[in-house]
Design a protein around this motif. Structure first.
Motif, PDB file in Angstrom:
ATOM      1  N   GLY A 101     -11.020  -7.159   9.110  1.00 23.77           N
ATOM      2  CA  GLY A 101     -10.735  -6.657   7.770  1.00 23.77           C
ATOM      3  C   GLY A 101      -9.293  -6.225   7.601  1.00 23.77           C
ATOM      4  O   GLY A 101      -8.670  -6.491   6.575  1.00 23.77           O
ATOM      5  N   LEU A 153      -6.550  -7.951   5.127  1.00 21.95           N
ATOM      6  CA  LEU A 153      -5.777  -7.217   4.130  1.00 21.95           C
ATOM      7  C   LEU A 153      -4.287  -7.475   4.289  1.00 21.95           C
ATOM      8  O   LEU A 153      -3.583  -7.715   3.307  1.00 21.95           O
ATOM      9  CB  LEU A 153      -6.053  -5.713   4.236  1.00 21.95           C
ATOM     10  CG  LEU A 153      -5.227  -4.821   3.313  1.00 21.95           C
ATOM     11  CD1 LEU A 153      -5.582  -5.079   1.860  1.00 21.95           C
ATOM     12  CD2 LEU A 153      -5.411  -3.368   3.678  1.00 21.95           C
ATOM     13  N   VAL A 203      -9.753   1.131   4.940  1.00 24.22           N
ATOM     14  CA  VAL A 203     -10.116  -0.279   5.161  1.00 24.22           C
ATOM     15  C   VAL A 203     -10.705  -0.455   6.563  1.00 24.22           C
ATOM     16  O   VAL A 203     -11.715  -1.141   6.744  1.00 24.22           O
ATOM     17  CB  VAL A 203      -8.896  -1.201   4.946  1.00 24.22           C
ATOM     18  CG1 VAL A 203      -9.159  -2.603   5.474  1.00 24.22           C
ATOM     19  CG2 VAL A 203      -8.532  -1.245   3.485  1.00 24.22           C
TER      20      VAL A 203
END
Length: 86
Positions: free
Chosen positions: A15, A19, A68
């Motif tokens: 993740g 990003l 995140v």
């Protein structure tokens, strides 16, 4: 370390990399500079859109990246638990 924790860590890293790639896909910077470019771009965006002081924009950008990572870890570990439940 449990398997669901390993899967959570891997999901969190994926993740975070996703990003960083999303924020830098259109730049001409080399891949080695992408993490810093993503961080500074997030700082600029937060500072410009909200008008907060610089030090607060830097702190909020760090919080965004930590969130995140945390969300990726939680989603990955819970998804693995659901898949392996018998």
């Amino acid at each position: 370390m449990n398997t669901h924790k390993r899967v959570g860590i891997i999901t969190a890293l994926v993740g975070l990399v996703a990003l960083i790639a999303l924020l830098n896909v259109s730049t001409s910077a080399s891949i080695i500079n992408w993490p810093m470019e993503a961080y500074l771009g997030t700082v600029f965006t937060i500072g410009w859109l909200t008008g907060v002081p610089n030090f607060l924009a830097y702190i909020l950008a760090i919080v965004v990246f930590i969130v995140v990572i945390g969300v990726g870890y939680k989603l990955g570990s819970e998804f693995y638990r659901v898949l392996t439940r018998r």
